[in-house]
Design an enzyme around this catalytic site. Structure first.
Site, PDB file in Angstrom:
ATOM      1  N   HIS A 117      56.539  29.024  38.676  1.00 35.05           N
ATOM      2  CA  HIS A 117      55.618  29.666  39.866  1.00 35.05           C
ATOM      3  C   HIS A 117      54.737  30.744  39.279  1.00 35.05           C
ATOM      4  O   HIS A 117      53.694  30.865  39.941  1.00 35.05           O
ATOM      5  CB  HIS A 117      56.453  29.853  40.978  1.00 35.05           C
ATOM      6  CG  HIS A 117      57.013  28.808  41.742  1.00 35.05           C
ATOM      7  ND1 HIS A 117      56.498  28.413  42.821  1.00 35.05           N
ATOM      8  CD2 HIS A 117      57.996  28.002  41.513  1.00 35.05           C
ATOM      9  CE1 HIS A 117      57.368  27.345  43.405  1.00 35.05           C
ATOM     10  NE2 HIS A 117      58.208  27.245  42.536  1.00 35.05           N
TER      11      HIS A 117
ATOM     12  N   ASP B  29      48.167  36.337  38.141  1.00 38.61           N
ATOM     13  CA  ASP B  29      48.974  35.412  39.067  1.00 38.61           C
ATOM     14  C   ASP B  29      49.048  33.871  39.057  1.00 38.61           C
ATOM     15  O   ASP B  29      48.009  33.368  38.379  1.00 38.61           O
ATOM     16  CB  ASP B  29      48.070  35.546  40.571  1.00 38.61           C
ATOM     17  CG  ASP B  29      49.061  35.716  41.776  1.00 38.61           C
ATOM     18  OD1 ASP B  29      50.056  35.265  41.703  1.00 38.61           O
ATOM     19  OD2 ASP B  29      48.668  36.293  42.554  1.00 38.61           O
TER      20      ASP B  29
HETATM   21  C1  GDG Z   1      54.889  33.324  43.398  1.00 40.36           C
HETATM   22  C2  GDG Z   1      53.890  33.543  42.457  1.00 40.36           C
HETATM   23  C3  GDG Z   1      52.460  31.549  43.417  1.00 40.36           C
HETATM   24  C4  GDG Z   1      52.674  37.764  52.240  1.00 40.36           C
HETATM   25  N1  GDG Z   1      52.801  38.862  53.122  1.00 40.36           N
HETATM   26  C5  GDG Z   1      53.382  38.394  54.235  1.00 40.36           C
HETATM   27  C6  GDG Z   1      53.499  37.016  54.140  1.00 40.36           C
HETATM   28  N2  GDG Z   1      53.112  36.879  52.943  1.00 40.36           N
HETATM   29  C7  GDG Z   1      53.310  35.397  52.180  1.00 40.36           C
HETATM   30  C8  GDG Z   1      51.806  34.725  52.143  1.00 40.36           C
HETATM   31  C9  GDG Z   1      52.108  33.799  51.112  1.00 40.36           C
HETATM   32  C10 GDG Z   1      53.290  34.399  50.115  1.00 40.36           C
HETATM   33  O1  GDG Z   1      53.800  35.478  50.937  1.00 40.36           O
HETATM   34  C11 GDG Z   1      52.621  35.056  48.545  1.00 40.36           C
HETATM   35  O2  GDG Z   1      52.472  34.224  47.828  1.00 40.36           O
HETATM   36  P1  GDG Z   1      51.467  34.196  46.699  1.00 40.36           P
HETATM   37  O3  GDG Z   1      51.417  33.168  46.071  1.00 40.36           O
HETATM   38  O4  GDG Z   1      50.218  34.929  46.943  1.00 40.36           O
HETATM   39  O5  GDG Z   1      52.408  35.384  45.819  1.00 40.36           O
HETATM   40  P2  GDG Z   1      53.920  35.491  45.313  1.00 40.36           P
HETATM   41  O6  GDG Z   1      54.804  35.807  46.250  1.00 40.36           O
HETATM   42  O7  GDG Z   1      53.897  36.501  44.049  1.00 40.36           O
HETATM   43  O8  GDG Z   1      54.372  34.095  44.547  1.00 40.36           O
HETATM   44  C12 GDG Z   1      52.235  32.914  42.878  1.00 40.36           C
HETATM   45  C13 GDG Z   1      53.547  31.402  44.224  1.00 40.36           C
HETATM   46  O9  GDG Z   1      54.854  31.938  43.872  1.00 40.36           O
HETATM   47  C14 GDG Z   1      53.859  30.015  44.682  1.00 40.36           C
HETATM   48  O10 GDG Z   1      53.931  29.239  43.319  1.00 40.36           O
HETATM   49  O11 GDG Z   1      51.266  31.086  43.878  1.00 40.36           O
HETATM   50  O12 GDG Z   1      51.472  33.221  41.700  1.00 40.36           O
HETATM   51  O13 GDG Z   1      53.600  34.809  41.829  1.00 40.36           O
HETATM   52  O14 GDG Z   1      52.459  32.549  51.464  1.00 40.36           O
HETATM   53  O15 GDG Z   1      51.497  34.226  53.275  1.00 40.36           O
HETATM   54  N3  GDG Z   1      53.820  35.834  55.084  1.00 40.36           N
HETATM   55  C15 GDG Z   1      54.059  36.603  56.219  1.00 40.36           C
HETATM   56  N4  GDG Z   1      53.968  37.848  56.600  1.00 40.36           N
HETATM   57  C16 GDG Z   1      53.516  38.601  55.769  1.00 40.36           C
HETATM   58  O16 GDG Z   1      53.483  39.884  56.002  1.00 40.36           O
HETATM   59  N5  GDG Z   1      54.684  35.680  57.428  1.00 40.36           N
END
Ligand code: GDG
Length: 438
Positions: free
Chosen positions: A121, A334
């Site tokens: 990921h 990222d």
């Molecule tokens: C890893 C990789 C890759 C965040 N704050 C809240 C909340 N979130 C949710 C978002 C989103 C998720 O968390 C974050 O996903 P990201 O992709 O932005 O980043 P990582 O956590 O670092 O994820 C990344 C991912 O895996 C998938 O393969 O894209 O590059 O680092 O879904 O919505 N959700 C809620 N409240 C919050 O305050 N409900």
């Protein structure tokens, strides 16, 4: 999982958690327990204090610590054994992420009937960085136990192939296939990119509801009905570039190019990995910057940055995305970044501007975002101003193109393409009704 059936093997997220099988929402969950020591050494230590910074451009110094590595081997072995114990004959096994890089080979040793895939990921780093890892060869050999290795970006797959060719006897057949020889028998490993996405339908359905629209209007009014709401939503992680984003916003206020009476910022920073020192430092720094900017530019009752260090429920996050006129997704590195895609999916109104770091996987697809290099302070500030001032027709044009892009490749497309690649590697068609995937 609900749609395709199968079993889910994983850590529950609590130390010394349950070991018994849990049946939840028609999925069988098989917990793999971690002790408090393993949580400290394997999870917070080797996974998040060694691999995470190294795989993200070494944005922070990695700790290279032998007891943490030993715990990593121990927990990976436990996962492999748990899967070997429960997987039906010839099952397809899909492993996820950098915490489980030794499992493919450990599992193959125990069960050579299984078809094994692994998906990363996060980014896979360039050779020059990966080589720093004292256990680099063991990691590559662990991964080469898989039939399919998946990465977010093409660059990650290329980085892996380069590392495997240098550090092991694997031979590059072509850009997507490596040949390994085990006990005199040749085996091909597929190495490719499978960009992850989101459940676009779910976001659109939730975003289209009337309650949601009311909620969005309430958010605007509670922020003092500003002209432009600038939004950031991230886990509070140093890779996400929250501090440099806040500084860019603060500089524009200092220069008078943004106006605290017309432009406000909302930054949601979700608590994460709070036991790791680097995360505590990052939090202190972000909160210092928020305080400094609000102290300088806020008015009584009207801070210019609204900062939340908490997890919002999804039914609050979606209207917040919709209230955001400009979304800043500006990590230094990222794997993909789902927030960028969620913002686009939530904008069923066809409006909104996304400012997106070129160092995210999402930047490969969302070419109609305003792409920025977050290290380039001036260009970054220019992009924010351009986003704030963008004419309506251009905003709509760009948003329409981005919406078409995420609709064409949602999370179902991602899962199906990985599982298809895995099934292509199955030796014989599977017609056993008892067969299930893990
Ligand atoms: C890893 C990789 C890759 C965040 N704050 C809240 C909340 N979130 C949710 C978002 C989103 C998720 O968390 C974050 O996903 P990201 O992709 O932005 O980043 P990582 O956590 O670092 O994820 C990344 C991912 O895996 C998938 O393969 O894209 O590059 O680092 O879904 O919505 N959700 C809620 N409240 C919050 O305050 N409900």
């Amino acid at each position: 999982m609900q749609a395709s059936g199968g079993a889910w093997v994983g850590w529950t997220g609590e130390v010394d958690g349950p070991e018994d099988t849990i049946h939840l929402d028609s999925i069988d969950l098989y917990p793999v327990p971690l002790s408090a020591t393993e949580h400290a050494l394997y999870y917070e230590g080797f996974s998040n204090d060694t691999l995470w910074p190294l795989y993200h451009d070494a944005l922070r110094e990695s700790g290279f610590n032998a007891p943490e590595w030993d715990a990593y081997v121990e927990v990976n072995t436990r996962f492999a054994t748990r899967i070997a114990d429960i997987a039906p004959a010839d099952a397809a096994v899909w492993l996820h992420d950098y915490h489980l890089q030794l499992v493919p080979a450990l599992l193959r040793e125990q069960r050579d009937d299984l078809v094994i895939g692994w998906f990363n990921h996060i980014p896979f780093p360039p050779l020059e960085l990966f080589q720093r890892l004292p256990w680099r060869t063991q990691i590559i050999e662990g991964l080469l136990g898989a039939d399919v290795l998946g990465f977010q970006r093409h660059r990650g797959a290329l980085n892996f192939v380069a590392a495997a060719a240098l550090l092991t006897d694997a031979v590059e057949v072509d850009s997507q296939h490596l040949m390994v020889v085990e006990q005199g028998i040749e085996r091909v490993v597929t190495v490719a990119n499978f960009p992850i996405s989101i459940d676009v339908d779910e976001f659109e359905t939730k975003a289209s509801g009337r309650v949601n629209r009311r909620h969005t209007a309430q958010i605007r009014s509670r922020l003092g009905d500003p002209e432009v709401i600038i939004l950031g939503v991230d886990r509070l992680d140093y890779t996400k570039g929250i501090g440099s984003r806040l500084r860019a916003f603060g500089n524009l206020l200092d220069q008078g190019r943004l106006d605290p009476n017309r432009h406000v910022m909302v930054q949601v920073a979700t608590p994460t990995r709070e036991g790791v020192e680097m995360y505590q430092e990052e939090r202190r720094e972000i909160e210092r910057i928020v305080g400094e900017i609000n102290g300088k530019h806020g008015r009584l009752g009207y801070p210019v940055i609204h900062y939340l260090y908490q997890v919002l429920p999804l039914d609050e996050l979606i209207p917040l995305y919709q209230a955001g006129d400009v979304m800043l997704v500006t990590p230094f590195r990222d794997g993909m970044n789902l927030v960028a895609k969620e913002y686009v999916a939530a904008h069923v109104d066809g409006d909104g501007v996304l400012v997106l770091s070129e160092f995210t996987g999402a930047a490969d697809e969302l070419r109609d975002a305003l792409l920025v290099n977050p290290h380039d302070e001036e260009a970054f500030q220019e992009a924010i101003v351009q986003a704030v001032e963008m004419p309506r027709h251009e905003r709509r044009q760009r948003m329409q193109a981005m919406r078409a892009c995420i609709t064409a490749a949602d999370v179902n497309v991602w899962a199906a393409s990985f599982l298809d690649a895995l099934r292509d590697r199955e030796p014989d068609p599977v017609d056993n009704a008892d067969n299930a995937d893990v």
